[in-house]
Write a protein that holds these residues in place. Structure first.
Motif, PDB file in Angstrom:
ATOM      1  N   ALA A  77      58.797 -28.061  60.701  1.00  0.00           N
ATOM      2  CA  ALA A  77      60.103 -28.553  60.228  1.00  0.00           C
ATOM      3  C   ALA A  77      59.903 -29.620  59.160  1.00  0.00           C
ATOM      4  O   ALA A  77      60.573 -29.617  58.120  1.00  0.00           O
ATOM      5  CB  ALA A  77      60.903 -29.120  61.404  1.00  0.00           C
ATOM      6  N   CYS A  78      58.967 -30.505  59.385  1.00  0.00           N
ATOM      7  CA  CYS A  78      58.652 -31.570  58.423  1.00  0.00           C
ATOM      8  C   CYS A  78      58.182 -30.956  57.102  1.00  0.00           C
ATOM      9  O   CYS A  78      58.615 -31.372  56.018  1.00  0.00           O
ATOM     10  CB  CYS A  78      57.582 -32.478  59.027  1.00  0.00           C
ATOM     11  N   ASP A 121      61.563 -28.662  50.467  1.00  0.00           N
ATOM     12  CA  ASP A 121      62.913 -28.756  49.885  1.00  0.00           C
ATOM     13  C   ASP A 121      63.049 -30.010  49.023  1.00  0.00           C
ATOM     14  O   ASP A 121      63.623 -29.969  47.942  1.00  0.00           O
ATOM     15  CB  ASP A 121      63.973 -28.774  50.999  1.00  0.00           C
ATOM     16  N   GLN A 122      62.523 -31.131  49.531  1.00  0.00           N
ATOM     17  CA  GLN A 122      62.601 -32.384  48.760  1.00  0.00           C
ATOM     18  C   GLN A 122      61.891 -32.220  47.410  1.00  0.00           C
ATOM     19  O   GLN A 122      62.410 -32.620  46.368  1.00  0.00           O
ATOM     20  CB  GLN A 122      61.923 -33.525  49.535  1.00  0.00           C
ATOM     21  N   VAL A 182      46.799 -22.423  59.289  1.00  0.00           N
ATOM     22  CA  VAL A 182      47.817 -21.612  59.959  1.00  0.00           C
ATOM     23  C   VAL A 182      49.208 -22.207  59.728  1.00  0.00           C
ATOM     24  O   VAL A 182      50.185 -21.478  59.496  1.00  0.00           O
ATOM     25  CB  VAL A 182      47.493 -21.494  61.475  1.00  0.00           C
ATOM     26  N   LEU A 183      49.297 -23.539  59.750  1.00  0.00           N
ATOM     27  CA  LEU A 183      50.583 -24.207  59.486  1.00  0.00           C
ATOM     28  C   LEU A 183      51.089 -23.902  58.078  1.00  0.00           C
ATOM     29  O   LEU A 183      52.285 -23.694  57.875  1.00  0.00           O
ATOM     30  CB  LEU A 183      50.427 -25.717  59.653  1.00  0.00           C
ATOM     31  N   ALA A 184      50.174 -23.861  57.121  1.00  0.00           N
ATOM     32  CA  ALA A 184      50.578 -23.554  55.737  1.00  0.00           C
ATOM     33  C   ALA A 184      51.157 -22.141  55.666  1.00  0.00           C
ATOM     34  O   ALA A 184      52.185 -21.903  55.019  1.00  0.00           O
ATOM     35  CB  ALA A 184      49.376 -23.692  54.806  1.00  0.00           C
ATOM     36  N   ILE A 185      50.522 -21.205  56.368  1.00  0.00           N
ATOM     37  CA  ILE A 185      51.014 -19.818  56.361  1.00  0.00           C
ATOM     38  C   ILE A 185      52.367 -19.748  57.090  1.00  0.00           C
ATOM     39  O   ILE A 185      53.305 -19.079  56.630  1.00  0.00           O
ATOM     40  CB  ILE A 185      49.968 -18.879  57.010  1.00  0.00           C
ATOM     41  N   ALA A 186      52.484 -20.486  58.208  1.00  0.00           N
ATOM     42  CA  ALA A 186      53.751 -20.513  58.951  1.00  0.00           C
ATOM     43  C   ALA A 186      54.881 -21.050  58.069  1.00  0.00           C
ATOM     44  O   ALA A 186      56.016 -20.559  58.132  1.00  0.00           O
ATOM     45  CB  ALA A 186      53.606 -21.368  60.207  1.00  0.00           C
ATOM     46  N   LEU A 187      54.569 -22.044  57.242  1.00  0.00           N
ATOM     47  CA  LEU A 187      55.582 -22.611  56.341  1.00  0.00           C
ATOM     48  C   LEU A 187      56.099 -21.549  55.377  1.00  0.00           C
ATOM     49  O   LEU A 187      57.307 -21.444  55.143  1.00  0.00           O
ATOM     50  CB  LEU A 187      54.959 -23.735  55.517  1.00  0.00           C
ATOM     51  N   LEU A 188      55.174 -20.755  54.824  1.00  0.00           N
ATOM     52  CA  LEU A 188      55.600 -19.701  53.897  1.00  0.00           C
ATOM     53  C   LEU A 188      56.458 -18.675  54.621  1.00  0.00           C
ATOM     54  O   LEU A 188      57.468 -18.204  54.089  1.00  0.00           O
ATOM     55  CB  LEU A 188      54.388 -19.020  53.266  1.00  0.00           C
ATOM     56  N   GLU A 189      56.079 -18.323  55.860  1.00  0.00           N
ATOM     57  CA  GLU A 189      56.898 -17.386  56.650  1.00  0.00           C
ATOM     58  C   GLU A 189      58.303 -17.931  56.834  1.00  0.00           C
ATOM     59  O   GLU A 189      59.291 -17.199  56.721  1.00  0.00           O
ATOM     60  CB  GLU A 189      56.265 -17.190  58.041  1.00  0.00           C
ATOM     61  N   GLN A 190      58.377 -19.240  57.106  1.00  0.00           N
ATOM     62  CA  GLN A 190      59.673 -19.864  57.374  1.00  0.00           C
ATOM     63  C   GLN A 190      60.564 -19.930  56.121  1.00  0.00           C
ATOM     64  O   GLN A 190      61.759 -20.140  56.235  1.00  0.00           O
ATOM     65  CB  GLN A 190      59.480 -21.272  57.954  1.00  0.00           C
ATOM     66  N   LEU A 191      59.973 -19.778  54.946  1.00  0.00           N
ATOM     67  CA  LEU A 191      60.793 -19.727  53.731  1.00  0.00           C
ATOM     68  C   LEU A 191      61.599 -18.430  53.692  1.00  0.00           C
ATOM     69  O   LEU A 191      62.570 -18.302  52.943  1.00  0.00           O
ATOM     70  CB  LEU A 191      59.912 -19.847  52.482  1.00  0.00           C
ATOM     71  N   ARG A 192      61.185 -17.433  54.494  1.00  0.00           N
ATOM     72  CA  ARG A 192      61.889 -16.143  54.629  1.00  0.00           C
ATOM     73  C   ARG A 192      62.227 -15.530  53.273  1.00  0.00           C
ATOM     74  O   ARG A 192      63.381 -15.191  53.002  1.00  0.00           O
ATOM     75  CB  ARG A 192      63.155 -16.312  55.473  1.00  0.00           C
ATOM     76  N   GLY A 193      61.228 -15.498  52.433  1.00  0.00           N
ATOM     77  CA  GLY A 193      61.408 -14.838  51.142  1.00  0.00           C
ATOM     78  C   GLY A 193      61.960 -15.732  50.045  1.00  0.00           C
ATOM     79  O   GLY A 193      61.998 -15.347  48.880  1.00  0.00           O
ATOM     80  N   ARG A 194      62.414 -16.934  50.421  1.00  0.00           N
ATOM     81  CA  ARG A 194      62.978 -17.847  49.421  1.00  0.00           C
ATOM     82  C   ARG A 194      61.860 -18.304  48.472  1.00  0.00           C
ATOM     83  O   ARG A 194      60.768 -18.637  48.913  1.00  0.00           O
ATOM     84  CB  ARG A 194      63.566 -19.052  50.156  1.00  0.00           C
ATOM     85  N   ARG A 195      62.130 -18.302  47.177  1.00  0.00           N
ATOM     86  CA  ARG A 195      61.153 -18.767  46.192  1.00  0.00           C
ATOM     87  C   ARG A 195      61.538 -20.152  45.716  1.00  0.00           C
ATOM     88  O   ARG A 195      62.722 -20.448  45.558  1.00  0.00           O
ATOM     89  CB  ARG A 195      61.102 -17.811  44.996  1.00  0.00           C
ATOM     90  N   LEU A 196      60.544 -20.971  45.460  1.00  0.00           N
ATOM     91  CA  LEU A 196      60.770 -22.358  45.040  1.00  0.00           C
ATOM     92  C   LEU A 196      60.464 -22.479  43.543  1.00  0.00           C
ATOM     93  O   LEU A 196      59.895 -21.562  42.946  1.00  0.00           O
ATOM     94  CB  LEU A 196      59.875 -23.293  45.860  1.00  0.00           C
TER      95      LEU A 196
END
Ligand SMILES: [Zn+2]
Length: 371
Positions: free
Chosen positions: A349-350, A356-357, A52-66
């Motif tokens: 957040a971590c 990003d790093q 669930v945390l992994a999915i939440a992380l993708l949501e938090q990217l708000r469409g941003r691609r890496l």
């Protein structure tokens, strides 16, 4: 995950897989996951929180691609409850779900192969679950399942190694006799010998930093209150991050058992049930996790996992690392298992700092794939 533009599938080993695309096509991928199965009478967070945390992380990217894709993985089977063989899901990713494992039976005589078919998947396609050589690394968020972080008052930790384990069975043999008529100095009491050795196990573990040793089970024969025991069977579980330290402790405990047996007129034999080596997490990823923890405003901490995890299977093929979340009361594998909402927020957040790093580190995402 589909609203996030992720491509979702179930692989032939029953693992949930979803790929969040990178900014450019043909980019490598970072794996983030944990397991979806659990134990009987379990809590709600062991394993599934990491998915669930992994999915939440993708949501938090708000469409941003890496610069790399992210594949979220929910492993189908980690605990080993049904077939007595753990890590079935993750073993498929490293091509270790072999014919022998597929033939393993559950208590009703159903094989892994049949269970896969019953679920509507084709066991012949399991090789298609294996990782391609474009996997950059594997990250796993997981509850600590122990009391260390709570005691240190820290929400998060970077796991630097997963401890190796030895499991043995010991049998002390003496002579059964009448509990009323046999004087104390004329006895060969298997339980008394075993009890002395159990104390030695505890003492040896207390004397070595980071070593844990447990006698979790004891059975005595003939097993009557008025009969001196002729036989005591015990289990021993020893864990440490260093295989050498673990092996030395096991040798020491075998020698102590022999010494106690000789002194008490008993015999003892031991049998190694499992010897699993320790797995180091990837030093680069561990360092990055530590930095990300600091950026969330927390003190960093490095921890050794005493429990096995999918990350130690993935580490055979890709650089792997884990982030532990504090576990209130250290309680796990129980309905009372919990996490603090604040700690989950910090973990997200971590994770974002970490992504990003890694995204700003071409040496990471452009590294040549492993063969
Ligand atoms: Zn778990």
């Amino acid at each position: 995950m589909e609203p996030l533009d992720a491509q979702v599938r179930i692989d032939a080993a029953g693992n949930f897989r979803a790929v969040y695309p990178a900014a450019l096509t043909h980019a490598s991928r970072l794996l983030i996951g944990s397991h979806l199965d659990t134990v009987p009478n379990a809590g709600a967070y062991d394993g599934v929180l990491g998915v669930v945390l992994a999915i939440a992380l993708l949501e938090q990217l708000r469409g941003r691609r890496l610069p790399f894709a992210i594949e979220v993985i929910g492993f189908s089977e980690e605990e080993g409850v049904r077939f007595g063989a753990p890590f079935i899901g993750s073993r498929a990713l490293v091509s270790r779900l072999d014919q022998e494992l597929l033939g393993t039976l559950d208590h009703r005589g159903v094989s892994v192969r049949e269970a896969v078919e019953e679920f509507g998947l084709n066991p012949e396609e399991i090789c298609g679950a294996a990782l391609d050589n474009d996997a950059l690394g594997y990250l796993e968020f997981h509850i600590e399942q122990g009391p260390v972080l709570e005691q240190l008052n820290r929400p998060l930790a970077a796991v630097e190694a997963i401890a190796g384990q030895s499991r043995l069975e010991f049998t002390f043999l003496g002579h059964a006799n009448h509990a009323g008529t046999t004087p104390m100095h004329l006895r060969s009491d298997a339980i008394a010998g075993a009890a002395e050795w159990i104390s030695a196990v505890e003492r040896v573990a207390q004397e070595v930093h980071g070593l844990v040793a447990t006698v979790g089970k004891i059975e005595a024969k003939p097993g009557a209150s008025n009969v001196i025991a002729s036989e005591a069977r015990l289990t021993l579980d020893v864990r440490h991050r260093s295989d050498e330290t673990r092996a030395r402790a096991v040798d020491n405990l075998i020698r102590q058992a022999q010494g106690i047996a000789v002194r008490r007129g008993l015999s003892v034999r031991e049998n190694v049930v499992l010897s699993q080596h320790a797995v180091a997490m990837d030093p680069f990823l561990v360092g990055e996790i530590e930095q990300a923890i600091v950026k969330t405003g927390c003190k960093p901490h490095r921890i050794v996992s005493g429990a096995g995890h999918d990350a130690m299977i993935l580490a055979e093929k890709v650089p792997s690392a884990m982030i532990f979340l504090r576990t209130p009361g250290g309680i796990s594998h129980d309905p009372a298992e919990s996490v603090l909402q604040d700690d989950v927020e910090k973990a997200i957040a971590c994770g974002l700092h970490l992504l990003d790093q890694l995204a700003s580190c071409p040496e990471f995402y452009k590294r040549t794939p492993r063969a």
